[in-house]
Design a protein around this motif. Structure first.
Motif, short mmCIF file in Angstrom:
data_model
loop_
_atom_site.label_atom_id
_atom_site.label_comp_id
_atom_site.label_asym_id
_atom_site.label_seq_id
_atom_site.Cartn_x
_atom_site.Cartn_y
_atom_site.Cartn_z
N GLU A 1 17.11 31.79 20.78
CA GLU A 1 18.42 31.16 20.92
C GLU A 1 18.92 31.13 22.36
OE1 GLU A 1 21.88 33.14 19.70
OE2 GLU A 1 20.96 35.10 19.58
N LEU A 2 18.35 31.95 23.25
CA LEU A 2 18.77 31.97 24.65
C LEU A 2 17.93 31.06 25.53
CD1 LEU A 2 19.39 35.81 25.03
CD2 LEU A 2 21.02 34.02 24.44
N GLY A 3 17.03 30.33 24.90
CA GLY A 3 16.15 29.46 25.68
C GLY A 3 14.94 30.16 26.23
N GLN A 4 14.72 31.43 25.88
CA GLN A 4 13.55 32.15 26.35
C GLN A 4 12.34 31.76 25.51
OE1 GLN A 4 13.56 33.63 29.09
NE2 GLN A 4 14.55 35.63 29.08
N LEU B 1 15.79 41.93 19.29
CA LEU B 1 16.99 42.66 18.89
C LEU B 1 18.22 41.76 19.04
CD1 LEU B 1 17.12 45.60 17.89
CD2 LEU B 1 18.05 46.21 20.10
N HIS B 2 18.30 40.99 20.12
CA HIS B 2 19.45 40.13 20.36
C HIS B 2 19.55 39.03 19.31
CE1 HIS B 2 22.60 38.27 22.82
NE2 HIS B 2 22.05 37.12 22.50
N GLU B 3 18.41 38.54 18.84
CA GLU B 3 18.42 37.44 17.88
C GLU B 3 18.74 37.89 16.46
OE1 GLU B 3 16.48 33.60 18.31
OE2 GLU B 3 14.73 34.85 18.73
N TYR B 4 18.15 39.00 16.03
CA TYR B 4 18.26 39.38 14.63
C TYR B 4 19.13 40.62 14.39
CZ TYR B 4 14.57 35.97 14.03
OH TYR B 4 13.85 34.81 14.02
N ALA C 1 13.38 24.00 26.56
CA ALA C 1 14.42 24.84 25.97
C ALA C 1 15.60 23.97 25.53
CB ALA C 1 14.89 25.89 26.98
N PRO C 2 16.31 24.37 24.47
CA PRO C 2 17.47 23.58 24.03
C PRO C 2 18.56 23.58 25.09
CG PRO C 2 17.37 25.68 22.87
CD PRO C 2 16.09 25.55 23.64
N ASP D 1 21.79 22.93 24.58
CA ASP D 1 23.03 23.52 24.06
C ASP D 1 22.67 24.41 22.88
OD1 ASP D 1 25.56 24.18 23.32
OD2 ASP D 1 26.00 22.26 22.34
N ASN D 2 22.89 25.70 23.04
CA ASN D 2 22.57 26.60 21.95
C ASN D 2 23.80 27.17 21.27
OD1 ASN D 2 23.41 28.30 23.94
ND2 ASN D 2 21.51 29.48 24.08
N SER D 3 24.93 26.46 21.35
CA SER D 3 26.09 26.84 20.57
C SER D 3 25.74 26.71 19.08
CB SER D 3 27.29 25.95 20.89
OG SER D 3 27.67 26.09 22.24
N ASP D 4 26.32 27.58 18.27
CA ASP D 4 25.89 27.66 16.88
C ASP D 4 27.08 27.63 15.95
OD1 ASP D 4 24.20 27.83 14.79
OD2 ASP D 4 23.61 29.92 15.09
#
Length: 814
Positions: A327-330, A367-370, A782-783, A785-788
């Motif tokens: 989600e952070l574009g990594q 960890l940051h994603e899930y 990478a996306p 815009d990763n606003s969700d």
């Protein structure tokens, strides 16, 4: 010859044949057992009755009651359309049957079989059977067999409804069922159920234990999920389904979330007997099984356990991630992602304790994603084993700490041995008592730096040539002692401190004399040295107090008032130190001792009163500021983190204000309200460096209000507010909003609407959060815009303990 022994002839041939056929079928289904019911049977019949001899047993006679029957035998109660009773002809003296048009009495010693047919209801204790086609009781063996009915019982206090094709209850209490559908929803058409080919309910000393075949979860009558066989105690355990949710988000796609749980004591006890010291284990299992259309199937099994001396938790998670970027574009280098975590404690006795923690995570962004909440405010992931032996004020500690996650910067201790002696009284004769504390240690410490990836990316978006920076290791041994001597003089307390620090280092940091020398090759000097330092200080404090016992306020809930004022002035100094941090390989706080002199001026103010016959502190405020008198001050980085090391600091340090207010007043919003405010100011221009302020209050049952302001230098500034309110007895609303004051835009917001439905809590959530990026828009593929935006519906059985409020789950304001 009694009326029960006189056959009326063969006029009822069809009825007789039908009754015998049903009884034979049910007798074949019944399993053997070894008990008989001798209580007499009372039959109330709204229709007639008839009798005929049993063709297969000449010593038996069959009585048929029809037109609606009510049968009672002990605590057993049966109601149905027809009763067929098979009795022995012979009777003991005085054991006579009474057959009549209204109420009849059948001796229990003569009854061989009972069959109740046609919309049968049975009640026995807390159990009920409803709408059964028929119930057959073999009085000689003590078995009960029922066809096509509904059995009602309880599951940990929750109603349990079981629909079955065939049910057998043996004399020893074991209950076997075939063609089973069970649920806790008592509507005529259950919202959900678990279907299984067979079940077996076995009574034990600890409660009834349910064993099932494989299960199919159904919602609204439609198959939803296949589940393995279950094993649970219906008197202690809860149904395995803990929550069920559906949703959609940009990050995960379409979401189907399930959480299961139950008792694992039997399984864990077996594991402990096979591989451990043996003994009973009290444990629980939990499984989170989620399907994300954009990412894959997510598994998270968990076990918690407790024995007489040990307790702990073991869990893991796994996903075969289908996305190329998080989600952070990594970029995601390995699509096999997951974690393993173990926390264990064994208390051998009141003195000795062993703690073990293991943490492996596949990559830095998992960890940051899930586990975003844990990543933001949770403790650092660690892998270590620690043994402590504490006796009175003396403690020995052995620590082995490694690193499994190479993307983290962590310290390794292989090992660290430590001895502590705290507050040992030292008699100084007429001058009172001083207290001496020491810390002695030896360790092999290593600073393991994180893996660094260069900024250059290949065409496919993945970085080239990952490299691992050199780690820094040192062997250290040292001792630090501190003597504290408090003296009370005329209402003043003066505390003197004096101490020492002696620490040896195997290697040290050396700055190259030749500017052309490569610093990376010359900065470590293997020679080592011993650092010594002398520490000391003095602190004065006085307590002023005043009270007014006549003060009273019903509105502010105050009965008397007392104010306490405690000014203090202190001086602390490291007045002798032969080597500072610049000479050492920086690993942890051991190297941070620096030559410094500081005055500390502070003031604490408290307000106390009586509330509900208890002394409470309604207001507690502390203000303090340090001053650094020496010319080479090094406190500038405390105010400006990016300031160069060689710049002198300011004379005055940061002014710190810390206050807590719990009024307990009889005013809406203040009865349970609590305010916490902590802020720091730079006296040079009175610039606010950082601050945290939060106010929360319970406004009623399941009604809360929270507001928080969190500012950290010029890096972040967030204002967060949330409210939870009961709209009706069955509907609750929670709303949350977080504003980024630096950027002037919304960071997070969301709404949860909860309905307390029949046996379920149904949560409908709509939330949106601003996107983040650690790589930037230049990352190939990478996306942008990763606003969700997220929409979910979660169903949770009402018996499941609520471990967080709606506000905590929606906004996590803490």
């Amino acid at each position: 010859m009694t009326s029960a022994d006189r056959p009326p002839g063969r006029r009822e041939g069809p009825l007789r044949r039908a009754a015998l056929a049903i009884a034979c079928v049910l007798a074949c289904l019944a399993a053997p057992a070894a008990s008989a019911q001798s209580d007499p049977v009372v039959v109330r019949s709204e229709g007639g009755n008839t009798a005929f001899p049993d063709d297969e047993h000449s010593d038996r006679i069959v009585w048929v009651f029809f037109g609606g029957v009510d049968v009672a035998q002990g605590d057993l109660r049966l109601r149905g359309d027809t009763l067929v009773a098979v009795l022995r002809r012979s009777a003991e003296p005085g054991d006579e049957s009474r057959i009549g048009p209204g109420e009849s009495l059948l001796p229990g010693s003569r009854i061989v079989e009972l069959l109740v047919h046609g919309d049968v209801t049975m009640e026995q204790g807390s159990e009920r059977i409803l709408g059964a086609q028929s119930i057959y009781i073999d009085n000689e063996s003590g078995t009960l067999t029922s066809l096509e009915g509904t059995w009602r019982s309880t599951l940990s206090g929750t109603p349990l409804i079981v629909h079955y094709q065939v049910m057998r209850k043996l004399a020893d209490g074991i209950r076997e069922m075939e063609g089973v559908s069970y649920t806790t929803c008592d509507f005529a058409h259950a919202h959900w159920s678990l279907d299984t080919p067979w079940t077996r309910l076995v009574p034990t000393d600890e409660g009834d234990v349910l064993h099932t075949s494989w299960n199919t979860a159904q919602i609204g009558g439609l198959p939803f999920l296949w589940m393995p066989a279950l094993h649970l105690n219906v008197d202690k355990d809860q149904p395995p389904l803990r929550s069920l949710g559906f949703g959609s988000s940009r990050r995960l796609g379409t979401e189907v979330r399930t959480r299961w749980g139950g008792d694992a004591s039997g399984f864990l006890t077996g594991v402990n007997e096979a591989f451990g010291p043996g003994g009973a284990v009290d444990g629980q299992w939990e499984l989170q099984l989620n399907n994300y259309s954009s990412r894959g199937l997510f598994y998270e099994p968990k076990w918690t356990y407790r024995t007489e001396r040990s307790r702990g938790e073991f869990f893991g998670s796994y996903i075969h991630d289908r996305n190329r970027y998080d989600e952070l574009g990594q970029p995601i280098f390995d699509d096999t992602r997951g974690r393993v975590d173990l926390e264990h404690r064994t208390e051998f006795d009141e003195h000795r304790t062993l703690d073990v923690e293991l943490s492996y995570i596949s990559d830095g962004e998992y960890l940051h994603e899930y586990y975003e909440q844990e990543d933001r405010i949770g403790k650092q992931q660690e892998t270590y084993a620690s043994y402590r032996d504490v006796r009175d004020n003396e403690a020995y500690t052995a620590l082995v700490r490694g690193r499994l996650n190479n993307y983290q910067t962590q310290n390794e201790y292989l090992p660290r041995l430590e001895h502590r002696w705290s507050g040992e009284p030292v008699d100084t004769g007429p001058f009172g008592t001083a207290y001496f504390s020491t810390v002695d240690f030896v360790d092999v410490a290593t600073l393991r730096a994180e893996t660094v990836y260069p900024r250059g990316f290949a065409e496919d978006g993945f970085p080239q040539d990952p490299r691992q920076p050199d780690s820094q290791r040192n062997i250290r041994a040292g001792t630090r002692g501190m003597l504290e001597w408090p003296v009370d003089v005329a209402g003043d307390r003066v505390s003197f401190t004096a101490g020492y620090d002696i620490t040896g280092f195997d290697r040290n940091q050396r700055t190259p004399d030749d500017p052309d020398t490569n610093a990376d090759e010359s900065e470590i000097d293997p020679g080592g040295f011993v650092r010594y330092g002398l520490l000391g200080g003095v602190e004065w404090m006085r307590t002023y107090s005043g009270s007014d016992s006549d003060f009273h306020s019903d509105v502010w809930n105050m009965d008397g008032v007392r104010q306490i004022l405690e000014p203090r002035v202190g001086y602390q100094s490291v007045f002798e130190l032969n080597h500072g941090p610049e000479d050492l390989i920086e690993i942890d706080q051991t190297e941070e001792l620096r030559k410094q002199h500081a005055f500390l001026v502070g003031l604490r103010h408290r307000v106390q009163t009586h509330q509900n016959k208890r002394v409470v502190t309604t207001l507690d405020t502390d203000v303090s500021i340090p001053f650094f008198p020496n010319e080479d001050r090094d406190n500038l980085q405390e105010i400006e983190p990016e300031a160069p090391d060689d710049l002198d600091g300011q004379t005055a340090g940061l002014l710190t204000l810390d206050t807590r207010w719990r009024p307990g007043a009889d005013v809406f919003g203040l009865r349970t309200g609590a305010l916490r405010w902590r802020t720091r100011y730079d006296p040079d221009g009175w610039k606010n460096v950082d601050s945290f302020a939060a106010y929360s209050a319970n406004l009623g049952e399941d009604q809360r209000f929270q507001i928080a302001h969190n500012r950290s230098r010029d890096i972040s500034d967030f204002l967060t507010a949330g409210v939870q309110w009961n709209l009706t007895p069955r509907w609750t609303l929670a709303a949350y909003n977080q504003q980024d004051l630096l950027e002037g835009e919304n960071a997070r917001r969301g709404v949860i609407l909860r309905q307390q439905a029949h046996r379920w809590l149904i949560d409908i959530e709509v939330s949106r959060r601003r996107g983040e990026s650690r790589v930037g828009a230049n990352t190939p593929g990478a996306p942008s815009d990763n606003s969700d935006t997220r929409f979910t519906i979660r169903l949770q059985p009402s018996f499941v303990t609520q471990d967080e409020t709606l506000l905590d789950r929606l906004g996590r304001i803490r």
